[in-house]
Structures are given as structure tokens and as C-alpha cells.
Enzyme design. Structure first.
Site, mmCIF file in Angstrom:
data_model
loop_
_atom_site.group_PDB
_atom_site.id
_atom_site.type_symbol
_atom_site.label_atom_id
_atom_site.label_comp_id
_atom_site.label_asym_id
_atom_site.label_seq_id
_atom_site.Cartn_x
_atom_site.Cartn_y
_atom_site.Cartn_z
ATOM 1 N N ARG A 73 0.782 -1.493 0.116
ATOM 2 C CA ARG A 73 0.048 -0.089 0.197
ATOM 3 C C ARG A 73 0.977 1.201 -0.084
ATOM 4 N NH1 ARG A 73 -4.632 0.508 -1.490
ATOM 5 N NH2 ARG A 73 -5.437 -1.100 -0.263
ATOM 6 N N ARG A 99 1.799 -7.357 -9.311
ATOM 7 C CA ARG A 99 2.219 -6.686 -8.097
ATOM 8 C C ARG A 99 2.464 -7.711 -6.997
ATOM 9 N NH1 ARG A 99 -2.564 -2.975 -5.374
ATOM 10 N NH2 ARG A 99 -4.402 -4.772 -5.445
ATOM 11 N N HIS A 168 0.709 2.533 -10.457
ATOM 12 C CA HIS A 168 -0.347 3.344 -9.654
ATOM 13 C C HIS A 168 0.542 4.185 -8.403
ATOM 14 C CE1 HIS A 168 -3.488 3.181 -6.274
ATOM 15 N NE2 HIS A 168 -4.184 2.386 -7.285
ATOM 16 N N ASP A 213 -12.157 9.468 -6.895
ATOM 17 C CA ASP A 213 -11.812 8.330 -7.706
ATOM 18 C C ASP A 213 -12.246 8.455 -8.979
ATOM 19 O OD1 ASP A 213 -11.726 4.803 -6.990
ATOM 20 O OD2 ASP A 213 -10.631 5.887 -8.355
ATOM 21 N N GLU A 272 -1.897 8.285 -11.265
ATOM 22 C CA GLU A 272 -1.786 7.225 -11.814
ATOM 23 C C GLU A 272 -1.486 6.950 -13.322
ATOM 24 O OE1 GLU A 272 -4.498 4.178 -10.363
ATOM 25 O OE2 GLU A 272 -4.713 5.549 -8.508
HETATM 26 O O1 TA6 Z 1 -6.815 3.466 -8.667
HETATM 27 C C1 TA6 Z 1 -7.930 3.853 -7.735
HETATM 28 C C2 TA6 Z 1 -8.225 2.450 -7.176
HETATM 29 O O2 TA6 Z 1 -8.861 1.763 -8.466
HETATM 30 C C3 TA6 Z 1 -9.390 2.610 -5.990
HETATM 31 O O3 TA6 Z 1 -10.487 2.604 -6.606
HETATM 32 C C4 TA6 Z 1 -8.828 1.813 -5.008
HETATM 33 O O4 TA6 Z 1 -9.579 0.449 -5.314
HETATM 34 C C5 TA6 Z 1 -7.421 2.020 -5.429
HETATM 35 O O5 TA6 Z 1 -7.161 1.779 -6.637
HETATM 36 C C6 TA6 Z 1 -6.578 0.812 -4.543
HETATM 37 O O6 TA6 Z 1 -6.809 -0.659 -4.749
HETATM 38 P P1 TA6 Z 1 -6.144 -1.821 -4.061
HETATM 39 O O7 TA6 Z 1 -6.430 -3.116 -4.867
HETATM 40 O O8 TA6 Z 1 -4.706 -1.398 -3.969
HETATM 41 O O9 TA6 Z 1 -6.721 -1.565 -2.738
#
Ligand code: TA6
Length: 298
Positions: A73, A99, A168, A213, A272
Site C-alpha cells: 500500500r 504486483r 499506480h 476516484d 496513476e
Molecule cells: O486507483 C484507484 C483504485 O482503483 C481505487 O478504486 C482503489 O481500489 C485503489 O485503486 C486501490 O486499490 P487496491 O487494490 O490497491 O486496494
């Protein structure tokens, strides 16, 4: 390959060294005059980037997992071969599998001014169970005055395939309520908070007052993250990418994420570099596609 062997084969004294990173995961530390970065072999995950004389540019949650098979994260997750929940099965891993798996070091090069590490994975029995396609994926990370990342996919099979993908990137900010993102003025976006809705960005910057988002599509534009609280601007330039996702979970969603410290949400924003929705990429047999992101302060 063990860390000792990695250092023997790929280490660059004073520039690139392999050691135990968080959770005991093998991590490359890249040290140059322009800045330092850390990259896990797990997920080819850039976990940190700090230009010389600057505060860290990338954000990392205090609650992040660091374990095989688990997403990290923060930093720059590699989302491939699909973005979000668009995988082929109901239980497909969110944001794909790239990942979640261990990558191999292909090469290291550079000097005290700029250094590059190339990491790679290819289709195998594990990935074929998740996605029945043949591919090679290469992540090239270059550290110096900027952080440059290049994600290259090659179709090594006999069938064309379509991917969605993202670098991301999580950015550290003083307070999400005080920052602005410019560069996406006039771009069409899909707002995915609640029911997905197609809208168009006005002629002003993106500011943040609640969970945000947004998947901006059909735009190759660079973005600028203006952070008066940290007294800096971060530029996110790109090529081979027509989508940009802008995300902050805000307090309620952050509190629901087990790997996200509850009170951290004001300190980050994702910008991203992606190809998603309208901008999914079709790769013919024997062909390749490259998506680049270049992050720098100023
Ligand atoms: O990039 C935004 C997103 O798609 C959000 O909707 C949220 O899900 C984020 O990615 C993080 O996703 P993750 O699978 O890393 O918790």
C-alpha cells in the site's frame, strides 16, 4: 537468487545494493547524486523515491503489508494485466497479479549520477491459471534527477490479447485538502465514487473535498501536483499512456482498508499513469507495448 548472489552479479558499489527490505523482502537500494530509490523484487515495486535535498516524493502506508502474494500500500504498484476488478474471473486479484509475484533482476547499469534496474516476469503455470496468455513483462526503473519507470509488455503467444494497466503512483502531500492537480482540464473522466458516471473536467484544477476516484481517459497530458504546504510541485509526465487516475479514499474508505492506517488519508494522493477503460491496449502476437512515467520535483 539470494541477495549475496544478486550483489555479486548486479551490485554497483555505492550505487546499487540488494538487501532485506520491509517484511524481509529483497530490495534494491539505488543511490545517485540526484536522489535515492528503493525497489522490491516483490511486484517490481518502487517503494520509495527521495530526490536529494527533498522530502520523500512517494507515500507509503504505515499499515502496508510486505509479504509474498500481498499488495503493498504505497509507492508505485504495477497493475497488470488488468486494472481494478476487470480480471477474467470473479476472484481475479484486484489490479492483476504482477504486483503480487516475485520478479527477476534482468540487468543493472549506471553510475553515481543515474542508475537503472530492469526487472522482468514472464507467463508461467501460475499466471496461466489467472490469465491464459503468453507474455513477457519488463519494468525499467531509472533513478537520478527524476524517477523514470517504463513498463513494457511483449506478447510471446500466438493469440492477440488486450490489457489494462497502471503505474499506480502514491504521492506524499502535506494535506490533500490543500493541494491541486493541473493538466487534466477539459479531459473526460469516469467518476467511480458511487455509480460510475462520465463527466468532463472543467477548466480549473482538481481539488479535493471528499473521496475522489476519477479515471481520466484519452489524455496523454502531464500532470502537476501543486503542494503549497510542502512548498513543491511534482510533475508526472508520461508516454504510451492515455489514461490518468486520480484517487484519494478520504476518511471512511481509508478506515475500511486493513492495510491503510486510519488517519493517514490526508497525507497522500494517487496520480496513476494508466491505460484503462477506453484506452485498453491490444497487443498482437510478437508485438510489444511500452508505457512510461517520469516523476520529478519542479
Ligand atoms: O486507483 C484507484 C483504485 O482503483 C481505487 O478504486 C482503489 O481500489 C485503489 O485503486 C486501490 O486499490 P487496491 O487494490 O490497491 O486496494
Amino acid at each position: 537468487m539470494e541477495r549475496e548472489q544478486l550483489n555479486k552479479r548486479f551490485g554497483l558499489p555505492g550505487v546499487v545494493a540488494f538487501g532485506a527490505g520491509p517484511g524481509g523482502l529483497t530490495q534494491a537500494t539505488i543511490t545517485t547524486a540526484g536522489g535515492t530509490a528503493t525497489v522490491l523484487l516483490h511486484g517490481a515495486h518502487v517503494t520509495g523515491y527521495r530526490p536529494t535535498g527533498q522530502e520523500p516524493v512517494l507515500w507509503m502506508s504505515e499499515g502496508s503489508w510486505f509479504a509474498p502474494g500481498k499488495p503493498v500500500r504505497g509507492g508505485v504498484p504495477v497493475c497488470f494485466p488488468w486494472f481494478g476488478s476487470t480480471g477474467p474471473a470473479a476472484d481475479s486479484p484486484h489490479h492483476g497479479f504482477a504486483r503480487l509475484v516475485q520478479w527477476r533482476v534482468e540487468s543493472v547499469r549506471g553510475d553515481a549520477d543515474q542508475a537503472t534496474i530492469v526487472l522482468t516476469i514472464a507467463s508461467d503455470d501460475h499466471t496461466r491459471q489467472l490469465w491464459p496468455r503468453e507474455f513477457e513483462l519488463r519494468h525499467t526503473v531509472t533513478v537520478g534527477e527524476a524517477l523514470s519507470m517504463s513498463l513494457d509488455v511483449r506478447n510471446t503467444g500466438a493469440e492477440a490479447f488486450t490489457i489494462t494497466e497502471a503505474l499506480h503512483s502514491y504521492f506524499a502531500v502535506s494535506d490533500i485538502r490543500d493541494v491541486a492537480v493541473t493538466g487534466l482540464e477539459g479531459a473526460e473522466y469516469i467518476d467511480t465514487v458511487g455509480e460510475a458516471t462520465r463527466l468532463r473536467q472543467g477548466d480549473g484544477p482538481i481539488r479535493f473535498e471528499s473521496e475522489t476516484d476519477r479515471a481520466y481517459v484519452n489524455t496523454g497530458a502531464p500532470c502537476v501536483l501543486d503542494d503549497p504546504g510542502m512548498g513543491r510541485r511534482i510533475t508526472v509526465a508520461k508516454s504510451g499512456s492515455l489514461s490518468t487516475v486520480v484517487w484519494n479514499p478520504w476518511s471512511a474508505k481509508a478506515a475500511r482498508m486493513p492495510d491503510y492506517g486510519g488517519d493517514e488519508w490526508p497525507g497522500m494522493v494517487c496520480i496513476e499513469t494508466a491505460n484503462i477503460h477506453d484506452n485498453a491496449v491490444n497487443v498482437a502476437p510478437g508485438e510489444a507495448h511500452t508505457m512510461d512515467a517520469r516523476i520529478r520535483v519542479g
